[in-house]
Motif scaffolding. Structure first.
Motif, mmCIF file in Angstrom:
data_model
loop_
_atom_site.group_PDB
_atom_site.id
_atom_site.type_symbol
_atom_site.label_atom_id
_atom_site.label_comp_id
_atom_site.label_asym_id
_atom_site.label_seq_id
_atom_site.Cartn_x
_atom_site.Cartn_y
_atom_site.Cartn_z
ATOM 1 N N UNK A 157 -12.609 8.303 1.296
ATOM 2 C CA UNK A 157 -13.751 7.371 1.297
ATOM 3 C C UNK A 157 -13.334 5.956 0.947
ATOM 4 N N UNK A 158 -12.115 5.784 0.467
ATOM 5 C CA UNK A 158 -11.610 4.478 0.011
ATOM 6 C C UNK A 158 -12.458 3.890 -1.113
ATOM 7 N N UNK A 159 -13.114 4.763 -1.866
ATOM 8 C CA UNK A 159 -13.832 4.261 -3.038
ATOM 9 C C UNK A 159 -12.792 3.810 -4.071
ATOM 10 N N UNK A 160 -13.094 2.742 -4.786
ATOM 11 C CA UNK A 160 -12.146 2.277 -5.800
ATOM 12 C C UNK A 160 -12.309 3.124 -7.049
ATOM 13 N N UNK A 161 -11.193 3.729 -7.475
ATOM 14 C CA UNK A 161 -11.273 4.613 -8.631
ATOM 15 C C UNK A 161 -10.803 3.922 -9.889
ATOM 16 N N UNK A 162 -9.746 3.143 -9.737
ATOM 17 C CA UNK A 162 -9.142 2.547 -10.915
ATOM 18 C C UNK A 162 -8.597 1.194 -10.502
ATOM 19 N N UNK A 163 -8.493 0.310 -11.436
ATOM 20 C CA UNK A 163 -7.877 -0.965 -11.108
ATOM 21 C C UNK A 163 -6.937 -1.350 -12.235
ATOM 22 N N UNK A 164 -5.821 -1.923 -11.865
ATOM 23 C CA UNK A 164 -4.820 -2.344 -12.848
ATOM 24 C C UNK A 164 -4.460 -3.797 -12.587
ATOM 25 N N UNK A 209 -5.157 -2.111 7.284
ATOM 26 C CA UNK A 209 -6.211 -2.542 8.193
ATOM 27 C C UNK A 209 -7.423 -1.631 8.052
ATOM 28 N N UNK A 210 -7.128 -0.363 7.934
ATOM 29 C CA UNK A 210 -8.197 0.610 7.815
ATOM 30 C C UNK A 210 -9.016 0.352 6.545
ATOM 31 N N UNK A 211 -8.303 0.127 5.474
ATOM 32 C CA UNK A 211 -8.980 -0.122 4.195
ATOM 33 C C UNK A 211 -9.819 -1.391 4.308
ATOM 34 N N UNK A 212 -9.216 -2.427 4.884
ATOM 35 C CA UNK A 212 -9.914 -3.712 4.989
ATOM 36 C C UNK A 212 -11.193 -3.560 5.788
ATOM 37 N N UNK A 213 -11.141 -2.772 6.856
ATOM 38 C CA UNK A 213 -12.342 -2.548 7.664
ATOM 39 C C UNK A 213 -13.453 -1.961 6.816
ATOM 40 N N UNK A 214 -13.083 -1.005 5.996
ATOM 41 C CA UNK A 214 -14.077 -0.361 5.154
ATOM 42 C C UNK A 214 -14.715 -1.342 4.198
ATOM 43 N N UNK A 215 -13.869 -2.135 3.558
ATOM 44 C CA UNK A 215 -14.394 -3.074 2.560
ATOM 45 C C UNK A 215 -15.291 -4.088 3.243
ATOM 46 N N UNK A 216 -14.820 -4.531 4.388
ATOM 47 C CA UNK A 216 -15.562 -5.542 5.134
ATOM 48 C C UNK A 216 -16.942 -4.995 5.519
ATOM 49 N N UNK A 217 -16.946 -3.759 5.997
ATOM 50 C CA UNK A 217 -18.209 -3.167 6.426
ATOM 51 C C UNK A 217 -19.179 -3.109 5.257
ATOM 52 N N UNK A 237 0.868 -1.177 0.000
ATOM 53 C CA UNK A 237 0.000 0.000 0.000
ATOM 54 C C UNK A 237 0.905 1.227 0.000
ATOM 55 N N UNK A 238 0.545 2.243 -0.755
ATOM 56 C CA UNK A 238 1.352 3.460 -0.767
ATOM 57 C C UNK A 238 0.476 4.637 -1.167
ATOM 58 N N UNK A 239 0.956 5.813 -0.826
ATOM 59 C CA UNK A 239 0.234 7.021 -1.197
ATOM 60 C C UNK A 239 0.726 7.464 -2.566
ATOM 61 N N UNK A 240 -0.193 7.856 -3.417
ATOM 62 C CA UNK A 240 0.184 8.343 -4.744
ATOM 63 C C UNK A 240 0.412 9.851 -4.690
ATOM 64 N N UNK A 241 0.928 10.389 -5.790
ATOM 65 C CA UNK A 241 1.247 11.818 -5.812
ATOM 66 C C UNK A 241 0.001 12.673 -5.666
ATOM 67 N N UNK A 242 -1.123 12.180 -6.214
ATOM 68 C CA UNK A 242 -2.334 12.990 -6.137
ATOM 69 C C UNK A 242 -3.061 12.818 -4.808
ATOM 70 N N UNK A 243 -2.410 12.157 -3.874
ATOM 71 C CA UNK A 243 -3.014 12.016 -2.561
ATOM 72 C C UNK A 243 -3.824 10.755 -2.372
ATOM 73 N N UNK A 244 -4.177 10.118 -3.480
ATOM 74 C CA UNK A 244 -4.930 8.881 -3.353
ATOM 75 C C UNK A 244 -4.028 7.749 -2.885
ATOM 76 N N UNK A 245 -4.678 6.653 -2.536
ATOM 77 C CA UNK A 245 -3.917 5.503 -2.056
ATOM 78 C C UNK A 245 -3.867 4.451 -3.144
ATOM 79 N N UNK A 246 -2.816 3.632 -3.108
ATOM 80 C CA UNK A 246 -2.745 2.520 -4.037
ATOM 81 C C UNK A 246 -2.568 1.242 -3.233
#
Lengths: 1057, 245
Positions: A573-580, A637-645, A495-504
């Motif tokens: 919001x951890x919404x999925x924006x793009x997938x590769x 962990x934070x992301x996983x919680x969101x998805x799980x919820x 997991x890492x932060x991208x330049x535009x602030x989003x997470x990968x």
């Protein structure tokens, strides 16, 4: 150019008239001969078949079997030792015409199997091999003549460099052709084996036993006397009957506990559509079963309603005959009789020969012996052999040849010996054969395809791959979280932060398909195995160790190929924006253990010194790296919680958790792995894997809507939940089973504060009520059916464990093809068509079921071996606390939390006495009667004392082993007190049910080994334990997956119906 | 007894052909002297005879005449002895009417009908032996007959059938292959332009496979064209040799 010939056939029509049909027959100058000696391989188009198979070049001769040999001795030709076999098309067609589809498919698979050195030569389409049938010539003579002619042509074609041996059973042919062509020999099969394979003992024995059983059959058919069974109805009539609704088609399922009397036919889709039958059809008695065997696809005719019978609800054992009729029978259900068999599902059976005394009592016919199969559901098999005495103490494999209507039992022949009765290795081999699992060591040809990774010659990333793959070694912090001691790491995270602030978020899975090319030897082997088999004390890998534990395993600090899925998530919001999706190169920085990861997550940094990666760093850089890692784990962990919820809102079932650990206990021996309180990291990893699986499923389905491999979990039938609801009601709980969410919620609420086991049992009942999750091809069912009930996802597949599941390998290939499709490059040829994929899914599902059964059976084997040596009267361990979880007419089913055993305890013994308990709770047997109610059972003695057992009552039981010569031993339970078991340390046991399967396995293994190696005690036992630990060293995600599988496992009610 | 294996693992069909191979085609033009054009064709064991009259004045009701183009009239019939069991097939049954209509559509698309307004062209086709692919044989025979009659056409019309078995498209189905009930597609093609004159299929086939089957049928039709072209050239050569004498 093709040459046209005409064949004239005379067929008989339905009206009995003869019909003259002219068919064309085209001949061509060159047909693939598939021999490496071929002078013009280009004109022959050799190796262009579906698999490009050629005969190997290191054989001394080619063998051409005659049609009769192929028909009768196919299983001997199946031996991998026999090499250089050329099957002539004429012979194959004879098999197809006269031996039915099963035998023909066997032959086809043999030809397709790259490991087996045999090819097909299409002689009838070759212009100089084809011989038209002459007037008045019999079919048999013509076939032999064609095959000989083709063999001679083949000899000339290979420029006389390879002698050819034609093997035939036809004496005349030997006479006639024997010396016609130099270099083409014609001999009988027996002769062939004697001369060319004198050392292949197994083949000789098999040949002997086939010959003998055939002789017997011939004798019998001559003296055919009184018929035991009605004849089967011809196929056309059956098909017409099924269409008109007169007959019903289904699969025969024999009741294990009443194998003689009861069998059920499970209906198959279409046929039940118009008839209003919902339940199964009962087949009562051997006569009505009419020679069908467990697993056969049969056609059934319903009996008139007046003859319908009920199923038995009593516990098995008292063999049915002396029971008062109707006493314990439930409501009459549809009853029928078998009128025909559509498909025989005979496999290899493990049997035991009767002991000497029994043989003598069988009297004059000592040549023919009735052997008892290990599986209760299979009838006894008649074998003719002279070796009966020698084979007495062994477990033996036999095959069924036929079952004539004149014979009480089927005829079979002896195949091979497995091992001694009661011997650990022999019993394990038995379990493997019974589940049709074949685990020979990987062959040399297979290992040759493997990459090399030795200290002298280390495996490296190739520069070409470096260009094609996305390189994540420098840019991403990749790490894995696994149980300690794990060797095969399939999955890593980043997991890492991208330049535009989003997470990968990234999930990186071992790239097994890079090393396992489609249709390579290793691929074929892995496909046959379909999964890694875990038994109680050992495992059988799907892929060789070089892949599973080394080159494919995503170990820390080394470069590895991976297939990655990476999502770009919104920062808040951890919404999925793009997938590769794509192939990558990674270097895992940390190989963490769950406990360590959890500690880091909790802010407890004392574990840092246990992490090897941090050891050699100086203080400052260590701090920086540590912070980076901790940030990553927290974020994850934070992301996983969101998805799980999000998934929970849709109604994902929470069946994992402490409760299922106990379930796991019963069948799987990995208890020490499961922490009492599951750590949050477990869920985090699992959630990421589910996410990856889900997105891959979506991708491959979009790209290949008709040939993608997905996994579905059909919603359960409501009626199966009725038992659960009844049980819960007894305790005053209400279980709402209408939807997965309601079920999950009400299970959470059904918790008895005084007795935690109640909730566990309820959950395990819920699991049992559910159907199995299955792999399927998307072309074979409608989109609404793709849903995964347990995970509450619309599409799901298995992508994350390619090292131990073949389905994941297929999914990887699909994903790769999907990516290249996006890039407008079609690589479709390696994908399966819908039909093949469907077939493959059936195979994988089948193998998974076999893996689960073998695991369960091996655990039971170990349990029995553990208790076998203990004296139930004296040993303290054999007395334990148990909980009643089901009521039957003559007993109760008891669950023993301490050992995780489920079993039946009788309230009425063989002499008809019933149990009675004194004031102190100790039980005795006295004459009396039993009365069964909805959720309790009362035993009343003639003296007027009575004792009642309720559901979920705690009782004290004694565990003993009932040994059996022909079958597996079984655990017996006996209620010795109606009070809970009160030893001082009961409490302790309840808190930590820690006489665990693993200890049990170790103990049994040790005692076995000690017995075997009494003289060489030096053998390093600990090393073996190390190996077993490895068995358990699987990633926790796998484990959770397995729990999920387990939830879906067909836990057929083990005791009584 | 197991069912017939239409396509073996080695890629052979029941009669020994591979998936894309045609049956043997033999044809002759000008078999009848009294007709304007005639031809006889054998595709494997399917044999058909085609006869063409015209263009001539409209026979019967004048009202049928078309002001801007010629009327194409097709009649199909099959001989009582054409199949294994002898069976009377009266004229004007549904099957032959349908076949007649299909032929008419095919040839209206191919013949330059606007060159002969208010006139009529008759095409009669009879199948002498039916062994699968009757439509294709009829079209191919009729093409040769129309050419023989010297009626201007845009191009040859070449027809071939294709089926679909186990994920593979089979070209030019024989009767055995047709009878097993799989999907069958009939295609009539103008090979030079690749235009489709008629495409007919009355079984269910998944959309995904259609392209593959269509491709197989089109390739087979082009192969048919090569054969027919050779027949025409040979016929013309023979004719010119006779004229030259």
């Amino acid at each position: 150019m093709l040459q046209k010939r005409e064949k004239v056939l005379l067929l008989r029509t339905f009206h009995g008239r003869t019909l003259r049909i002219v068919r064309e027959h085209y001949l061509r100058p060159s047909v693939p001969c598939n021999s490496p000696l071929c002078p013009q391989p280009a004109t022959c188009h050799n190796g262009q078949g579906p698999d490009g198979k050629l005969l190997s070049s290191d054989v001394t001769h080619y063998m051409v079997p005659d049609w009769k040999v192929v028909q009768d001795y196919l299983e001997i030709l199946d031996f991998p030792e026999l090499k250089g076999i050329v099957f002539m098309q004429t012979a194959c067609q004879a098999v197809q015409r006269q031996r039915g589809r099963r035998q023909y498919n066997k032959l086809r698979n043999l030809l397709k199997d790259a490991r087996h050195d045999c090819v097909l030569f299409a002689n009838e389409f070759q212009q100089s091999c084809y011989l038209p049938r002459e007037r008045g010539e019999s079919m048999e003579k013509w076939q032999s003549r064609s095959i000989y002619n083709a063999a001679a042509w083949y000899y000339h074609h290979c420029q006389h460099r390879m002698p050819i041996v034609m093997v035939t059973e036809d004496e005349e042919a030997i006479q006639q052709y024997g010396s016609e062509t130099e270099g083409v020999f014609v001999i009988s099969f027996k002769n062939y084996l004697d001369n060319f394979w004198p050392d292949l003992k197994a083949a000789h024995e098999l040949c002997e036993s086939i010959l003998q059983s055939r002789r017997e059959r011939e004798n019998e058919s001559q003296e055919s006397h009184g018929k035991e069974y009605p004849e089967h109805v011809p196929l056309e009539v059956l098909e017409a009957g099924i269409k008109s609704g007169r007959y019903i088609q289904g699969t025969l399922n024999v009741n294990k506990h009443r194998a003689q009397m009861e069998a059920f036919v499970r209906l198959q889709g279409a046929s039940s559509k118009d008839s209003d039958l919902i339940s199964d059809i009962l087949i009562h008695g051997m006569k009505a079963r009419n020679r069908s065997i467990h697993g056969d696809v049969v056609v059934v005719e319903l009996l008139p309603k007046s003859e319908w019978k009920g199923r038995t609800a009593a516990l098995g054992e008292s063999d049915g005959d002396d029971r008062a009729p109707g006493e314990s029978l439930s409501e009459p259900m549809p009853t029928g009789r078998v009128v025909g068999i559509l498909q025989k599902n005979w496999r290899d059976y493990v049997v035991t020969f009767p002991s000497i005394e029994e043989v003598q009592s069988q009297g004059k016919n000592a040549q023919k012996i009735l052997v008892t199969p290990w599986d209760y559901r299979i009838p006894k098999i008649r074998i003719s052999t002279q070796q009966a005495e020698a084979l007495q103490d062994f477990r033996v494999v036999v095959r069924i040849d036929s079952w004539e209507s004149t014979s009480m039992y089927p005829n079979g022949h002896f195949v091979r010996v497995l091992g001694r009765i009661g011997d650990l290795e022999g019993e394990i081999a038995t379990i493997l054969v019974e589940n049709s699992i074949s685990v020979v060591p990987f062959s040399e040809a297979q290992m040759c395809e493997m990459p090399v990774n030795t200290p002298e010659n280390p495996w490296k990333v190739s520069s070409q791959e470096e260009q094609e793959r996305k390189d994540l070694r420098k840019t991403h912090l990749v790490f894995s979280i696994d149980p300690s001691g794990c060797e095969d790491v399939d999955d890593t995270l980043s997991v890492r932060a991208l330049d535009n602030g989003n997470l990968e978020l990234g999930v990186h899975i071992a790239d097994v398909t890079h090393f396992v090319a489609p249709h390579s030897y290793i691929d074929i082997e892995a496909r046959t195995r379909a999964t890694t088999y875990y038994l109680a004390d050992r495992r059988y890998d799907m892929l060789p160790a070089i892949l599973s534990a080394d080159v494919c395993s995503l170990l820390g600090g080394v470069d590895r190929y991976a297939v990655s899925v990476m999502w770009e998530l919104d920062k808040t919001s951890y919404e999925i924006k793009k997938v590769w999706y794509g192939r990558t190169i990674i270097r895992s920085a940390y190989k963490l253990f769950y406990e360590a990861a959890q500690d880091l997550l909790d802010g407890n940094f004392s574990v840092v010194k246990d992490i090897p990666e941090f050891k050699d760093l100086e203080e400052r850089s260590r701090q920086a790296k540590l912070e980076e890692l901790v940030w990553a784990i927290r974020k994850l962990t934070d992301i996983a919680r969101h998805i799980r919820a999000k998934r929970d809102r849709c109604g994902a079932l929470e069946l994992e958790g402490v409760e299922v650990c106990i379930q796991l206990d019963e069948k799987k021996n990995i208890h020490d792995l499961i922490p009492k309180q599951p750590l949050e990291v477990h869920e985090t990893v699992a959630e990421c894997m589910i996410l990856a699986n889900h997105w891959v499923a979506k991708k491959i389905w979009e790209s290949f809507p008709h040939q993608a491999l997905l996994r579905r979990h059909p919603p359960p039938h409501q009626e199966f939940f009725s038992e659960l609801r009844e049980c819960a009601k007894a305790k005053g709980f209400f279980i709402d089973t209408r939807s997965n969410k309601a079920l999950a919620d009400s299970l959470d609420n059904a918790n008895d504060p005084n007795d935690p086991i109640v909730n566990k049992l309820l959950r395990s009942m819920a699991t049992q009520a559910m159907s199995n999750a299955l792999y399927f091809s998307t072309g074979s069912c409608a989109e609404e059916e793709f849903h995964h009930y347990g995970l509450a996802l619309d599409k799901y597949t298995h992508f994350t464990s390619p090292i131990r599941r073949y389905s994941d390998i297929i999914v990887h290939r699909l994903l790769m093809a999907a990516i290249s499709k996006d890039k407008k490059m079609e690589i479709k040829e390696n994908l399966f068509s819908n039909k093949d994929l469907e077939e493959l899914c059936r195979h994988i599902n089948n193998r998974n079921r076999a893996a689960q059964h073998s695991q369960k059976q091996s655990t039971e084997l170990f349990q029995c071996m553990y208790f076998k040596d203990k004296d139930p009267e004296t040993e303290e361990r054999c007395i334990s606390d148990g909980v009643i979880y089901s009521i039957r007419t003559n007993g109760v089913l008891v669950f023993i939390p301490r050992f995780g055993i489920k079993g039946a305890a009788y309230l009425r013994n063989k002499d008809g006495l019933v149990i009675s308990c004194g004031p102190d709770g100790h039980s005795e047997w006295k004459p009396g009667s039993l009365q069964r109610f909805q959720n309790k059972i009362t035993s009343t003695t003639t003296g007027g004392e009575s004792v009642t057992f309720h559901l979920f009552d705690h009782v004290t039981v004694r565990i003993s082993v009932q040994t059996s010569r022909c079958h597996s031993d079984t655990i017996r339970l006996e209620i010795i007190s109606s009070k809970p078991h009160m030893t001082p340390d009961t409490e302790l046991f309840q808190q930590s049910p820690l006489l665990l399967k693993s200890d049990l396995v170790k103990e049994v293994t040790r005692s076995v080994e000690e017995a075997q190696l009494a003289q060489e005690v030096e053998v390093n036992i600990t090393e073996d334990y190390q190996k077993y630990c490895q068995t358990k060293g699987r990633s926790l995600y796998t484990l959770l997956e397995e729990i999920r599988d387990l939830a879906l496992l067909d836990v057929s009610n083990s005791y009584g119906m | 007894m197991a069912g017939l294996e239409l396509l073996s693992d080695q890629g052979y069909r029941v009669d020994g052909r591979r998936a894309g191979e045609l049956r043997k085609i033999q044809a002759r033009m000008g078999v009848f002297a009294q007709a304007d054009g005639s031809a006889y064709i054998e595709q494997g064991n399917t044999k058909a005879l085609a006869v063409v009259y015209g263009p001539h004045e409209i026979r019967g009701s004048r009202a049928r005449a078309l002001p801007d183009r010629a009327l194409v009239n097709c009649q199909y019939s099959s001989a009582t002895f054409s199949t294994g069991e002898r069976k009377r097939r009266p004229h004007g049954d549904r099957k032959s009417c349908e076949m007649g209509l299909q032929l008419r559509q095919t040839f209206e698309a191919a013949i330059l009908t606007q060159l002969h307004p208010r006139s009529q062209i008759d095409i009669y086709v009879q199948v002498l032996q039916a062994d699968g692919g009757t439509y294709a044989a009829c079209v191919n025979a009729a093409t040769l007959a129309v050419l023989d009659a010297g009626i201007p056409m845009r191009d040859f019309v070449c027809a071939c059938s294709a089926g679909f078995v186990d994920g593979t498209a089979l070209a030019d189905l024989s009767h055995v292959e047709e009878a097993t009930g799989g999907p069958q597609l009939a295609l009539a093609l103008l090979p030079a332009s690749g235009q489709i004159a008629l495409l007919e299929m009355d079984a269910r086939l998944h959309e995904d496979h259609l392209e593959q089957v269509l491709e197989a049928a089109a390739r087979a039709s082009r192969d048919v064209h090569t054969v027919l072209d050779r027949v025409v050239r040979q016929h013309v050569q023979e004719a010119s040799v006779l004229l030259g004498d």
